[in-house]
Design an enzyme around this catalytic site. Structure first.
Site, PDB file in Angstrom:
ATOM      1  CB  ALA A  66     -16.680  68.160 116.199  1.00 24.48           C
ATOM      2  N   GLY A 111     -16.871  73.340 115.585  1.00 26.13           N
ATOM      3  CA  GLY A 111     -15.900  73.042 114.532  1.00 26.13           C
ATOM      4  C   GLY A 111     -16.185  73.773 113.224  1.00 26.13           C
ATOM      5  CD  GLU A 114     -13.155  74.928 117.002  1.00 21.60           C
ATOM      6  OE1 GLU A 114     -13.816  73.907 116.685  1.00 21.60           O
ATOM      7  OE2 GLU A 114     -12.462  74.987 118.024  1.00 21.60           O
TER       8      GLU A 114
HETATM    9  N1  CAA Z   1     -23.125  66.537 115.232  1.00 20.22           N
HETATM   10  C1  CAA Z   1     -23.885  65.530 114.828  1.00 20.22           C
HETATM   11  N2  CAA Z   1     -25.121  65.673 114.322  1.00 20.22           N
HETATM   12  C2  CAA Z   1     -25.610  66.927 114.242  1.00 20.22           C
HETATM   13  C3  CAA Z   1     -24.848  68.052 114.644  1.00 20.22           C
HETATM   14  C4  CAA Z   1     -23.544  67.820 115.149  1.00 20.22           C
HETATM   15  N3  CAA Z   1     -22.729  68.815 115.528  1.00 20.22           N
HETATM   16  N4  CAA Z   1     -25.596  69.147 114.451  1.00 20.22           N
HETATM   17  C5  CAA Z   1     -26.770  68.725 113.938  1.00 20.22           C
HETATM   18  N5  CAA Z   1     -26.771  67.396 113.797  1.00 20.22           N
HETATM   19  C6  CAA Z   1     -27.853  66.549 113.292  1.00 20.22           C
HETATM   20  C7  CAA Z   1     -28.983  66.417 114.305  1.00 20.22           C
HETATM   21  O1  CAA Z   1     -28.681  65.431 115.265  1.00 20.22           O
HETATM   22  C8  CAA Z   1     -30.127  66.058 113.411  1.00 20.22           C
HETATM   23  O2  CAA Z   1     -30.039  64.698 113.089  1.00 20.22           O
HETATM   24  P1  CAA Z   1     -31.398  63.770 113.058  1.00 20.22           P
HETATM   25  O3  CAA Z   1     -32.257  64.408 111.996  1.00 20.22           O
HETATM   26  O4  CAA Z   1     -30.874  62.416 112.695  1.00 20.22           O
HETATM   27  O5  CAA Z   1     -31.979  63.881 114.418  1.00 20.22           O
HETATM   28  C9  CAA Z   1     -29.850  66.842 112.129  1.00 20.22           C
HETATM   29  O6  CAA Z   1     -28.454  67.161 112.172  1.00 20.22           O
HETATM   30  C10 CAA Z   1     -30.627  68.130 112.048  1.00 20.22           C
HETATM   31  O7  CAA Z   1     -30.379  68.852 113.239  1.00 20.22           O
HETATM   32  P2  CAA Z   1     -31.548  69.457 114.147  1.00 20.22           P
HETATM   33  O8  CAA Z   1     -32.782  68.632 114.042  1.00 20.22           O
HETATM   34  O9  CAA Z   1     -30.985  69.654 115.522  1.00 20.22           O
HETATM   35  O10 CAA Z   1     -31.763  70.859 113.414  1.00 20.22           O
HETATM   36  P3  CAA Z   1     -32.298  72.200 114.070  1.00 20.22           P
HETATM   37  O11 CAA Z   1     -32.546  73.133 112.934  1.00 20.22           O
HETATM   38  O12 CAA Z   1     -33.421  71.952 115.007  1.00 20.22           O
HETATM   39  O13 CAA Z   1     -31.061  72.752 114.941  1.00 20.22           O
HETATM   40  C11 CAA Z   1     -28.758  73.308 115.342  1.00 20.22           C
HETATM   41  C12 CAA Z   1     -29.885  73.138 114.305  1.00 20.22           C
HETATM   42  C13 CAA Z   1     -29.086  74.507 116.249  1.00 20.22           C
HETATM   43  C14 CAA Z   1     -27.480  73.586 114.573  1.00 20.22           C
HETATM   44  C15 CAA Z   1     -28.639  72.038 116.189  1.00 20.22           C
HETATM   45  O14 CAA Z   1     -28.580  70.921 115.308  1.00 20.22           O
HETATM   46  C16 CAA Z   1     -27.436  72.008 117.062  1.00 20.22           C
HETATM   47  O15 CAA Z   1     -27.403  72.630 118.111  1.00 20.22           O
HETATM   48  N6  CAA Z   1     -26.376  71.249 116.626  1.00 20.22           N
HETATM   49  C17 CAA Z   1     -25.178  71.079 117.418  1.00 20.22           C
HETATM   50  C18 CAA Z   1     -24.296  72.308 117.346  1.00 20.22           C
HETATM   51  C19 CAA Z   1     -23.086  72.135 118.220  1.00 20.22           C
HETATM   52  O16 CAA Z   1     -23.178  72.022 119.427  1.00 20.22           O
HETATM   53  N7  CAA Z   1     -21.882  72.143 117.622  1.00 20.22           N
HETATM   54  C20 CAA Z   1     -20.626  72.010 118.322  1.00 20.22           C
HETATM   55  C21 CAA Z   1     -20.200  70.562 118.341  1.00 20.22           C
HETATM   56  S1  CAA Z   1     -18.824  70.282 119.424  1.00 20.22           S
HETATM   57  C22 CAA Z   1     -17.457  70.789 118.530  1.00 20.22           C
HETATM   58  O17 CAA Z   1     -17.541  71.267 117.407  1.00 20.22           O
HETATM   59  C23 CAA Z   1     -16.145  70.539 119.237  1.00 20.22           C
HETATM   60  C24 CAA Z   1     -14.932  71.077 118.570  1.00 20.22           C
HETATM   61  O18 CAA Z   1     -14.620  72.252 118.638  1.00 20.22           O
HETATM   62  C25 CAA Z   1     -14.006  70.173 117.920  1.00 20.22           C
END
Ligand code: CAA
Length: 260
Positions: A66, A111, A114
């Site tokens: 998400a 998400g 999921e």
């Molecule tokens: N939401 C919003 N933006 C996201 C995102 C997310 N879940 N995941 C990645 N992005 C964005 C980053 O902010 C980044 O944007 P900018 O270039 O503008 O800074 C872009 O995508 C690229 O991401 P990274 O620079 O972080 O890429 P990376 O290769 O270094 O890392 C990753 C990749 C490990 C997937 C890392 O992006 C990450 O940890 N993302 C979040 C994953 C996460 O925690 N997901 C769960 C969300 S909560 C949820 O889903 C709740 C639910 O059940 C409903």
């Protein structure tokens, strides 16, 4: 219908829905969820489609969760509504008659994991990574992860992944039964389309009734589930496809199924 955050194409009786927010690693905000919902509703009714494949645009992410930027400032009741929206859309995927294949081409986190679990079949690229990282963000899973993950891989393994927020790679996801197959990244989509074509070559109505039997039966007690199975098995005998399928077998020819 025009979509902002997804791509939708139909070829060979298969719809390909690609989440298209590569700059955010295909993270799901409310608009994207609504695009998915509208596309799934349209595909469910489209007589030209037998199978849906869901994937993510680009070679890095299926869906990285998400949208954290979208969620960051949400008040509690809006966060609850955001969870309910995601749950509804994913339940729609799970309960729609037509089979859905997740082609998991990269990060499938939160998400994203999921979403893949709401699909009937998960195929993964060798670059895929699965996990529920929510507790690291101070939240819980919200789109069905606490319910579908234990049903798919067992309670103990699911609790470990959810409590620890440890991600698992495609091989481990295969080992624990989260994905059906792992393919080299470059052949994932071809393999997904190949499977979709095999499925769409079978009697479409029988495939849909089978999905209905499994999905409803898995949530019911065994006697209710068997009754659902017997009812839908019986219903097949009211279709032209049953007559054609069995006649083709007896006459040693390929069946020409008509019921869409
Ligand atoms: N939401 C919003 N933006 C996201 C995102 C997310 N879940 N995941 C990645 N992005 C964005 C980053 O902010 C980044 O944007 P900018 O270039 O503008 O800074 C872009 O995508 C690229 O991401 P990274 O620079 O972080 O890429 P990376 O290769 O270094 O890392 C990753 C990749 C490990 C997937 C890392 O992006 C990450 O940890 N993302 C979040 C994953 C996460 O925690 N997901 C769960 C969300 S909560 C949820 O889903 C709740 C639910 O059940 C409903």
């Amino acid at each position: 219908m025009a979509y902002e955050n997804i791509l939708l194409e139909i070829e060979d009786r298969t719809a390909l829905l690609s989440i298209n927010r590569p700059n955010a690693l295909n993270a799901l905000n409310a608009d994207t969820l609504l695009d998915i919902k509208n596309a799934v509703l349209a595909i469910a009714e489209d007589p030209n489609v037998d199978v849906l494949i869901i994937t993510g645009v680009g070679n890095k992410a299926f869906v990285a969760g998400a949208d954290i930027a979208y969620m960051q400032k949400l008040p509690a009741m809006q966060a609850r509504a955001f969870a309910i929206l995601g749950q509804e859309v994913f339940r729609l995927i799970e309960t729609m008659d037509k089979p859905v294949i997740a082609a998991v081409n990269g990060f499938a986190l939160g998400g994203g994991c999921e979403l893949s679990m709401a699909c009937d079949i998960r195929l993964a690229s060798d670059k895929a990574l699965f996990g529920q990282p929510e507790v690291g963000l101070g939240i819980t899973p919200g789109y069905g992860g606490t319910q579908r993950l234990p049903r798919l891989i067992g309670e103990g393994r699911a609790k470990e992944l959810i409590y620890s927020a440890i991600n698992i790679n495609a091989d481990e996801a295969y080992r624990v039964g989260l994905v059906n197959h792992v393919y080299p990244a470059e052949s994932l989509m071809a393999e997904a389309k190949k499977l979709a074509k095999i499925i769409s070559g079978k009697a479409p109505l029988a495939v849909r009734l089978s999905k209905n039997q499994v999905t409803r039966g898995m949530q019911a007690d065994i006697d209710t589930a068997m009754a659902i199975e017997a009812d839908l098995f019986g219903l097949c005998f009211a279709t032209e496809d049953q007559k054609e399928g069995m006649a083709a077998f007896v006459e040693k020819r390929k069946a020409d199924f008509k019921c869409k």
